[in-house]
Design a protein around this motif. Structure first.
Motif, PDB file in Angstrom:
ATOM      1  N   UNK A   1     -14.742  24.358  -2.939  1.00  0.00           N
ATOM      2  CA  UNK A   1     -16.076  24.727  -3.416  1.00  0.00           C
ATOM      3  C   UNK A   1     -16.392  24.029  -4.732  1.00  0.00           C
ATOM      4  N   UNK A   2     -15.455  24.091  -5.670  1.00  0.00           N
ATOM      5  CA  UNK A   2     -15.713  23.493  -6.977  1.00  0.00           C
ATOM      6  C   UNK A   2     -15.668  21.970  -6.937  1.00  0.00           C
ATOM      7  N   UNK A   3     -14.847  21.407  -6.054  1.00  0.00           N
ATOM      8  CA  UNK A   3     -14.846  19.957  -5.895  1.00  0.00           C
ATOM      9  C   UNK A   3     -16.196  19.474  -5.391  1.00  0.00           C
ATOM     10  N   UNK A   4     -16.763  20.231  -4.451  1.00  0.00           N
ATOM     11  CA  UNK A   4     -18.080  19.882  -3.935  1.00  0.00           C
ATOM     12  C   UNK A   4     -19.130  19.916  -5.045  1.00  0.00           C
ATOM     13  N   UNK A   5     -19.049  20.940  -5.885  1.00  0.00           N
ATOM     14  CA  UNK A   5     -19.985  21.038  -7.007  1.00  0.00           C
ATOM     15  C   UNK A   5     -19.739  19.938  -8.035  1.00  0.00           C
TER      16      UNK A   5
ATOM     17  N   UNK B   1      -6.995  29.660  -2.937  1.00  0.00           N
ATOM     18  CA  UNK B   1      -7.192  28.603  -3.925  1.00  0.00           C
ATOM     19  C   UNK B   1      -7.758  27.351  -3.270  1.00  0.00           C
ATOM     20  N   UNK B   2      -7.302  27.046  -2.061  1.00  0.00           N
ATOM     21  CA  UNK B   2      -7.798  25.862  -1.363  1.00  0.00           C
ATOM     22  C   UNK B   2      -9.299  25.955  -1.141  1.00  0.00           C
ATOM     23  N   UNK B   3      -9.776  27.127  -0.722  1.00  0.00           N
ATOM     24  CA  UNK B   3     -11.213  27.305  -0.512  1.00  0.00           C
ATOM     25  C   UNK B   3     -11.984  27.239  -1.822  1.00  0.00           C
ATOM     26  N   UNK B   4     -11.450  27.892  -2.856  1.00  0.00           N
ATOM     27  CA  UNK B   4     -12.099  27.850  -4.159  1.00  0.00           C
ATOM     28  C   UNK B   4     -12.164  26.415  -4.680  1.00  0.00           C
ATOM     29  N   UNK B   5     -11.041  25.692  -4.532  1.00  0.00           N
ATOM     30  CA  UNK B   5     -10.988  24.326  -5.021  1.00  0.00           C
ATOM     31  C   UNK B   5     -11.996  23.454  -4.271  1.00  0.00           C
TER      32      UNK B   5
ATOM     33  N   UNK C   1     -13.215  22.993 -13.102  1.00  0.00           N
ATOM     34  CA  UNK C   1     -12.431  23.985 -13.847  1.00  0.00           C
ATOM     35  C   UNK C   1     -10.961  23.577 -13.891  1.00  0.00           C
ATOM     36  N   UNK C   2     -10.359  23.599 -15.073  1.00  0.00           N
ATOM     37  CA  UNK C   2      -8.997  23.117 -15.239  1.00  0.00           C
ATOM     38  C   UNK C   2      -7.960  23.963 -14.528  1.00  0.00           C
ATOM     39  N   UNK C   3      -8.325  25.234 -14.219  1.00  0.00           N
ATOM     40  CA  UNK C   3      -7.317  26.154 -13.724  1.00  0.00           C
ATOM     41  C   UNK C   3      -7.061  26.042 -12.232  1.00  0.00           C
ATOM     42  N   UNK C   4      -7.767  25.150 -11.513  1.00  0.00           N
ATOM     43  CA  UNK C   4      -7.620  25.082 -10.067  1.00  0.00           C
ATOM     44  C   UNK C   4      -6.292  24.452  -9.654  1.00  0.00           C
TER      45      UNK C   4
ATOM     46  N   UNK D   1     -16.415  32.456 -11.210  1.00  0.00           N
ATOM     47  CA  UNK D   1     -15.030  32.616 -11.648  1.00  0.00           C
ATOM     48  C   UNK D   1     -14.953  32.335 -13.140  1.00  0.00           C
ATOM     49  N   UNK D   2     -14.194  33.140 -13.848  1.00  0.00           N
ATOM     50  CA  UNK D   2     -13.904  32.888 -15.260  1.00  0.00           C
ATOM     51  C   UNK D   2     -12.394  32.906 -15.419  1.00  0.00           C
TER      52      UNK D   2
END
Length: 368
Positions: free
Chosen positions: A192-196, A186-190, A205-208, A144-145
């Motif tokens: 994923x990134x929280x896990x990372x 967004x919940x799934x994306x968040x 990422x600030x945009x979550x 994601x960008x």
């Protein structure tokens, strides 16, 4: 010739027919480009869309798609080209000699969910001659960008390098992801990134934020009293680190990160909301021999709201619990699991180990 409408009832056969159609179209596109290297070199994105449709119309003869209607949809429809309302082609191109580009918003919606399979046609116009590749859409999205909103990064060579797509990393499929609401996406994306982020020192990422429309930051102090109460309650549910001893410098970082990425809010002194330096001396109206720290008061004050939240958790809270709770818990009794977690944290904290917080929570005790 068996037309595509005759084999649509068999998804595997239909996908195989589509794959073959895309491979033939790719070959045709590249043959034209090799014969005339200038033919597509300076084309605009719209011209590449038109060229893609022309190639598809030419190649379909002799395939199951021979009688198919191929339409280029103008405007903001996704995907750009639709075949018989069941298959789609998203057209992307770049003037640079590379196979990567920014894609669509992660909130992209297929205007007609009868579209079953989507391919990307990617034009590398910076190559001499220009080159073209057709790949399944879900096989080309690797990250994601952010521009004005979160967008996929397209990489046409992910599978060639045997790397995972963004959906494989999230343990889902594009077919499942595309039908979710924006909030669920967004919940799934968040998650994923929280896990990372746990492996990257609380980076995120600030945009979550809550949805595509939440793209501004605000201060927690500007929230309403009810908003603050709900957010603090969820924080006390999700983050065992909030109950760590005072000298743990990282105890508030996870909450601060979550607050910013979940709600787009900044809180410059998290400590004041949870523990501060105050003490409480009264339990159920009676003076105690030894005061309790402020965190004990917060836990008991928020008990009833926390119980309501955990008795009927919303989708996002369930996702957050799955990501944040790294201890065994009972999915059918989240409140009791939370009580047990708090009791463990209090016992392991030298500042609170003398408090029977589980008994207080079960009894509904009050302190002041």
């Amino acid at each position: 010739m068996i037309t595509i409408d005759k084999i649509e009832c068999d998804r595997i056969k239909a996908q195989a027919a589509l794959k073959n159609f895309m491979e033939l179209s790719q070959k045709c596109f590249n043959d034209y480009s090799r014969k005339d290297p200038k033919k597509y070199a300076n084309n605009t994105p719209v011209q590449i869309e038109e060229a893609t449709k022309a190639v598809l119309d030419e190649v379909k003869s002799g395939t199951p798609f021979e009688k198919s209607k191929i339409e280029r949809i103008s405007g903001h429809f996704f995907p750009d080209i639709v075949i018989d309302k069941h298959y789609g082609i998203e057209v992307k191109s770049t003037k640079e000699n590379k196979w990567t580009s920014l894609g669509n918003s992660i909130f992209e919606g297929v205007s007609d969910l009868t579209i079953k399979d989507i391919y990307i046609m990617f034009g590398n116009l910076g190559s001499t001659p220009p080159q073209f590749k057709f790949r399944p859409y879900q096989d080309c999205l690797n990250n994601i960008a952010v521009t004005h909103s979160p967008r996929y990064i397209i990489d046409m060579e992910i599978k060639d390098r045997k790397e995972k797509t963004i959906f494989e990393e999230m343990n889902t499929t594009y077919d499942d992801y595309r039908i979710k609401t924006d909030l669920e996406k967004v919940a799934l994306m968040r998650a994923h990134y929280l896990s990372k982020s746990k492996k990257a020192g609380f980076e995120m990422p600030w945009w979550m934020a809550e949805s595509e429309n939440v793209n501004k930051l605000s201060f927690f102090s500007a929230a309403t009293a009810l908003q603050k109460e709900e957010i603090i309650s969820k924080g006390m549910i999700l983050f065992p680190s909030l109950y760590h001893y005072k000298s743990d410098r990282d105890k508030y970082k996870a909450f601060a990160l979550w607050l910013c990425t979940r709600y787009g809010m900044l809180l410059y002194n998290v400590r004041d909301e949870f523990s501060a330096s105050g003490q409480v001396w009264y339990l159920n109206g009676k003076l105690m021999e030894k005061p309790y720290p402020q965190i004990a008061k917060n836990v008991l004050d928020y008990r009833d709201r926390i119980k309501r939240l955990l008795s009927n958790p919303d989708y996002e809270l369930v996702i957050d619990i799955q990501q944040m709770w790294d201890f065994p818990y009972d999915k059918k009794n989240l409140f009791n699991s939370w009580v047990d977690m708090v009791a463990r944290e209090f016992k392991n904290n030298r500042d609170t180990s003398f408090i029977d917080i589980k008994k207080h929570l079960i009894n509904g005790d009050k302190v002041r």
